[in-house]
Design an enzyme around this catalytic site. Sequence first.
Site, PDB file in Angstrom:
ATOM      1  N   ALA A   1       0.824  -1.219   0.000  1.00 54.62           N
ATOM      2  CA  ALA A   1       0.000   0.000   0.000  1.00 54.62           C
ATOM      3  C   ALA A   1       0.855   1.266   0.000  1.00 54.62           C
ATOM      4  CB  ALA A   1      -0.957  -0.006   1.192  1.00 54.62           C
TER       5      ALA A   1
ATOM      6  N   HIS B   1       5.320   4.795  -3.895  1.00 57.16           N
ATOM      7  CA  HIS B   1       6.773   4.976  -3.855  1.00 57.16           C
ATOM      8  C   HIS B   1       7.198   6.298  -4.498  1.00 57.16           C
ATOM      9  CE1 HIS B   1       7.899   0.928  -2.428  1.00 57.16           C
ATOM     10  NE2 HIS B   1       6.834   0.527  -3.093  1.00 57.16           N
TER      11      HIS B   1
END
Length: 478
Positions: free
Chosen positions: A50, A53
């Site tokens: 989740a 990035h």
Amino acid sequence: MESLNYDAVIIGGGVTGCAVARELSRYELSVCVLEKEEDVCSGTSKANSAIAHAGHDATPGSLKAKFNVQGSQMMEPLSKELDFDYVRNGSLVLCFSNDDLPALKELLEKGKRNGVQGLEIISGDEVRKMEPNVTDTVVAALYAPTGGIVCPFGLTIALAENAADNGVEFKFLTEVNEIKKDGEGYILETGKGAITTKYIINAAGVYADRFHNMVSGNKIHITPRKGDYCLLDKEAGGHVSHTIFQLPGKLGKGVLVSPTVHGNLLTGPTAVDIEDKEGSATTAEELAFVIEKSSIGVKNVPFRQVITSFSGLRAHEDGDDFIIGEAEDAPGFFDAAGIESPGLTSAPAIGVYLAELIAGKAGAVQKKDWKRERRGIVRPEKMSVEERAELIRQRPEYGTIICRCEGVSEGEIIDSIRRTLGAVSLDGVKRRVRQGMGRCQAGFCTPRTMEILSRELGITMEEVCKNAPGSNMLTGQK
């Protein structure tokens, strides 16, 4: 048996497939999504870290780097358009030895080359000021302020609902068995009949190699890479505020520790290559690894507050990069294959890229009445006392709490079933409103939720399933 024709068919209702569907829905094209399970977000997209990035880890020049950074930049405005949970909380990559500082600086340079903004290396003391529960062994960290966390269910479902509201058809429990070339297009043989199309988008996760190899002589190979996680109670959710990664070093690659957008604490994953494309069982050995490695970077993680563990499969392609675009020897067949981390972050950007390619090839024009925004399910906990009282006055079902751990009302569960692409199973309800995701893990609220599903769907209690048909919760009543 059905025999249907579409301009474009997407195989796979995960986050990538739904992102492509949403972007294709901008154009005057007939589009269909085929999903072998009973709902979207039933594979890799439902079981991951989740994390949105920042983009400093991917190899410069790779497709992972390109789409990661683009997707990261898209996530916040998209969360406002489609009303799903996203928080830009920032991330830290911890370094535990002065010998590893060159590797940390290399990671910084990679991030800069990828176009990640705001990256900096900070000292161990600065890290501990930001995160008091980071261990004393940390000597430095790479700080990425653009890193974030997102609800993977919320993102996928929002993309799918918006696509459906703009005319995309979703066919569930429809598994593709074979793909054949047919003139300028393709025939997809499914368990529910044949479907013809000019364009195919292969977003089938761990099965993407199977479909690619049906039409292309340039074979690819995907290995399911399993990752185990521990999810902790909301009481542990404030243990860290940033997403904490570990720099690969003498002690191995390590695991992450991160808050979730819902207030829990998540730690993991492992990385074990397996053969079984459905092999998502957790193991005691891997969960012990998660506990051991997470404590290297973050001290006193309250693992006695673990409320569940789970695992997910990542689609690791042998070339170690995304495969995105039209197959050279199969015109009209577009891959979105090998979508592993940072796939969740990259999905919105992949959707735009592939939709523009296909629309350009088809000569499709944009719709004048395309609906950009989507509103999620009403969430009373975010309302003022006065607003909530008025909601309950108008719709009393919002005053009946079904899931005590998460405070989910009957009204929210009803909405999750009745809305576009509504839930047809317990897992479908859970992913939409978090019923059963709390401390008791559905121990108290399951029977009442089954009653609501039975009533709303017009089925018997015995027909209510956890997820796909065959996962029935009851076998009979006395």
